[in-house]
Write a protein that holds these residues in place. Structure first.
Motif: not given
Ligand code: AMP
Length: 446
Positions: A20, A22, A124, A148, A151, A156
């Motif tokens: 992650d 982000n 996604e 994440t 998700r 992932t």
């Protein structure tokens, strides 16, 4: 127990490492404004490099709609290179020609960062084709992106079905701590819930009613409970649709012998502003023109009594509008009380993590989660898709290896090992990077 990187042989293997990364970016300059997420990933990256793996890092950054260089992971790769003090390669695409070429050229102990996963909308969508393309780059998949893990995306979830897999150190620690709290908490187990979004917290309350001894409710969501009990809450935040549910949760807590404790007094304002004049009222009798902005002195005292006696404390959500100094007192006092207790203390990421960092008490907390949404989902009793996808020790699922995947794996094993020089270089950098990780670490044993 989930397989960890210590359960797998990584030497000479190409590892697709989901992190992650982000990181927050400065809105004007686009520069990384906080490198905590990079620092938190170092222990897994260092372990893999030191054990001769070829590390392919993938992550998302922001919410780009297609390719948008503003959200490129290149600056993150450059920052990582400076921190690791050895070369970090960067692929200009995620699963395209550059990623394929550079991943094949990677030697043992080397690191390649792939471009932002979300530049491809198939990420996604957990698209099968995208999962296969990601899997074809590597021999093993490691997920260390707890933030994440809630998700169900290609990187992932889907890709874990196509490769042997494991969790990294960060994810492993999060799972151990949260599962430990839920399965075997030191009692009394006190949950402190605040914040504004009652719909996010209701499932947590529902699950914690079955686990905790006491639930202290503050913040914006407490007024829905107060109103449900017949109080006058003025202009305070109320979710009218959840009044009945709030009432039923109060009943459910009673039936389960769980104390659900609500504020008795509140600091109010005429408008939602940092400059607003504050006035205190009983939490049941807020005049029509006022709104509740923080818990009051009496409530702080009551909450502190429970905190002092607790064996385990879970905190999620600020107890007032802590972004405004005038209404941050309740949150800060509770943060301080949490930092002083002997209980095992857990902060569920997001705003509560910012609040404890802002109050200066972060170092005294046992565990600050790196995943706000993910930890909230676990407290609700949900199994996170990113965790579910990883094999249990001794129960490895038979992963589907398509032509592409086996071709890559075969090539990777026949690759010549790294030179002694490159390994030595990595060993000398170990100390400095480890030291940095420790100094910035938010996860800490008391
Ligand atoms: P959440 O994401 O649900 O944890 O909500 C966090 C937000 O709740 C923060 O931005 C706080 O400012 C807000 N908050 C806390 N107490 C109140 C309150 N009494 N009225 C309005 N917002 C609040």
């Amino acid at each position: 127990m989930k397989k960890t990187i210590k359960d797998i042989e990584v030497k000479g293997k190409k590892i697709l490492l989901r992190l992650d990364l982000n990181v927050p970016l400065n809105k004007e300059t686009g520069e990384i404004s906080d490198d905590t997420r990079i620092m938190e990933s170092l222990s897994t990256i260092n372990y893999l490099c030191e054990n001769g793996a070829r590390v392919l890092i993938c992550s998302h950054l922001g919410r780009p709609e297609g390719i948008d260089k503003k959200y490129s992971l290149k600056p993150v790769a450059e920052k990582l290179e400076k921190i690791l003090k050895h070369k970090v390669f960067f692929a200009e695409d995620t699963v395209g020609k550059d990623a394929k070429t550079k991943s094949k050229e990677l030697c043992d102990g080397e690191v390649l960062v792939l471009e932002n996963l979300r530049f491809d909308k198939r990420e996604e969508e957990n698209d099968e084709g995208f999962c296969k393309e990601l899997a074809s780059l590597a021999d093993i998949y490691v997920n260390d992106a707890f933030g994440t893990a809630h998700r169900k995306h290609a990187s992932t979830y889907g890709v874990a079905n196509l490769l042997p897999n494991a969790v990294g150190f960060l994810m492993g620690k999060e799972l151990k701590v949260i599962n430990g709290i839920l399965d075997n908490p030191k009692r009394p187990f006190v949950a402190i819930l605040g914040g504004a979004k009652i719909k996010d917290k209701i499932p947590v309350i529902e699950n914690l009613i079955l686990k905790a001894d006491t639930i202290l409710i503050g913040g914006g969501m407490s007024y829905t409970f107060k109103k449900a009990l017949g109080g006058n809450v003025g202009k305070s935040l109320v979710d009218e649709e959840k009044l009945e549910l709030a009432k039923s949760l109060i009943e459910k807590a009673k039936a389960n012998n769980v104390e659900l404790v609500l504020p008795v007094d509140t600091v109010c304002a005429l408008d939602f502003s940092s400059e607003a004049k504050s006035k205190k009222f009983s939490a049941e009798q807020i005049p029509d023109e006022y709104m509740g902005m923080d818990i009051g002195k009496k409530t702080i005292k009551i909450f502190k009594k429970y905190i002092k006696k607790a064996g385990t404390i879970v905190w999620n959500g600020p107890l007032g509008v802590f972004e405004f100094d005038k209404f941050a007192k309740g949150t800060n006092k509770i943060a301080k009380a949490i930092s002083k207790t002997k209980a095992f203390t857990f902060i569920g990421g997001g705003d509560s993590a910012s609040a404890i960092i802002k109050s200066g008490y972060a170092k005294e907390v046992n565990h600050i989660s790196t995943g706000g949404g993910a930890s909230l989902n676990m407290l609700e009793g949900k199994v996170l898709p990113g965790v579910e996808a990883i094999d249990e020790v001794g129960q490895e699922k038979k992963f589907v290896k398509d032509k592409n995947t086996s071709k890559t794996a075969k090539k990777s094993t026949s690759k010549k090992p790294a030179t002694k020089k490159s390994t030595a270089k990595k060993t000398t950098t170990k100390k400095s990077t480890t030291k940095k990780t420790n100094s910035k670490k938010t996860v800490k044993e008391k």
